[in-house]
Design a protein around this motif. Sequence first.
Motif, mmCIF file in Angstrom:
data_model
loop_
_atom_site.group_PDB
_atom_site.id
_atom_site.type_symbol
_atom_site.label_atom_id
_atom_site.label_comp_id
_atom_site.label_asym_id
_atom_site.label_seq_id
_atom_site.Cartn_x
_atom_site.Cartn_y
_atom_site.Cartn_z
ATOM 1 N N CYS A 115 0.803 -1.224 0.000
ATOM 2 C CA CYS A 115 0.000 0.000 0.000
ATOM 3 C C CYS A 115 0.837 1.276 0.000
ATOM 4 C CB CYS A 115 -0.951 -0.003 1.186
ATOM 5 S SG CYS A 115 -2.071 -1.419 1.179
ATOM 6 N N SER A 116 2.025 1.230 0.554
ATOM 7 C CA SER A 116 2.858 2.429 0.580
ATOM 8 C C SER A 116 3.332 2.819 -0.818
ATOM 9 C CB SER A 116 4.083 2.212 1.481
ATOM 10 O OG SER A 116 4.921 1.206 0.944
ATOM 11 N N ARG A 117 3.192 1.919 -1.787
ATOM 12 C CA ARG A 117 3.611 2.203 -3.167
ATOM 13 C C ARG A 117 2.416 2.459 -4.080
ATOM 14 N NH1 ARG A 117 7.961 -2.144 -4.752
ATOM 15 N NH2 ARG A 117 8.211 -0.712 -6.482
ATOM 16 N N ALA A 118 1.262 2.715 -3.487
ATOM 17 C CA ALA A 118 0.027 2.921 -4.255
ATOM 18 C C ALA A 118 0.080 4.209 -5.070
ATOM 19 C CB ALA A 118 -1.153 2.957 -3.296
ATOM 20 N N TRP A 128 5.325 -2.422 -9.885
ATOM 21 C CA TRP A 128 5.577 -1.084 -10.426
ATOM 22 C C TRP A 128 4.688 -0.155 -9.615
ATOM 23 C CZ3 TRP A 128 6.966 -0.433 -16.153
ATOM 24 C CH2 TRP A 128 7.629 -1.562 -16.640
ATOM 25 N N GLY A 129 5.291 0.683 -8.762
ATOM 26 C CA GLY A 129 4.519 1.490 -7.838
ATOM 27 C C GLY A 129 4.570 2.970 -8.086
ATOM 28 N N LYS A 130 3.701 3.670 -7.347
ATOM 29 C CA LYS A 130 3.541 5.130 -7.410
ATOM 30 C C LYS A 130 3.356 5.586 -8.857
ATOM 31 C CE LYS A 130 5.784 5.875 -3.091
ATOM 32 N NZ LYS A 130 5.534 6.829 -2.086
ATOM 33 N N LEU A 131 2.449 4.911 -9.534
ATOM 34 C CA LEU A 131 2.225 5.151 -10.956
ATOM 35 C C LEU A 131 1.272 6.305 -11.228
ATOM 36 C CD1 LEU A 131 1.776 1.459 -12.109
ATOM 37 C CD2 LEU A 131 3.756 2.918 -12.496
ATOM 38 N N LYS A 132 1.440 6.866 -12.394
ATOM 39 C CA LYS A 132 0.516 7.852 -12.954
ATOM 40 C C LYS A 132 0.053 7.300 -14.297
ATOM 41 C CE LYS A 132 1.325 10.853 -9.707
ATOM 42 N NZ LYS A 132 0.441 10.862 -8.590
#
Length: 147
Positions: A115-118, A128-132
């Motif tokens: 969840c911290s990489r959402a 693959w986290g913190k995506l836009k």
Amino acid sequence: VDVRGEHSMESKPLINILNQIQEEQGFIPRPAVEELAKAAGIPVSQLYGLVSFFKSFRTRPPGKHRISVCYGTACYARGAPHIYNRLVDELELYDTDTSADGLFTVEKVYCVGACSRAPLMMVDDVIWGKLKSYQVPLMLQELRKAK
């Protein structure tokens, strides 16, 4: 698939057998459904009803790359629907979950525990986290090059 041997009707419920078939082959092919229905003594249509009821069962081969977009609470709140919709648009997945070239299968999953990489997605078991959403076309381009 031999439903008489390792997939014995006496030893496993139908769902377990279907899970095993999918695990072995990546999907549940029509001949396997027909053979299993015959062994179970039920109509093929009834077994297909069971297969179609569960979202986890696939009746077509998956793409080379499996993309799982996390729809857990944190990912959803931080933009997972935008990422999923961009994937659908870029890959033209309007009535299927696998791209026409057979490279990508896209699915929604509910919480991968990061969840911290959402918001995030998993591509072939890599997070693959913190995506836009604007990053999706570049990500697909990178995966196509890595064929």
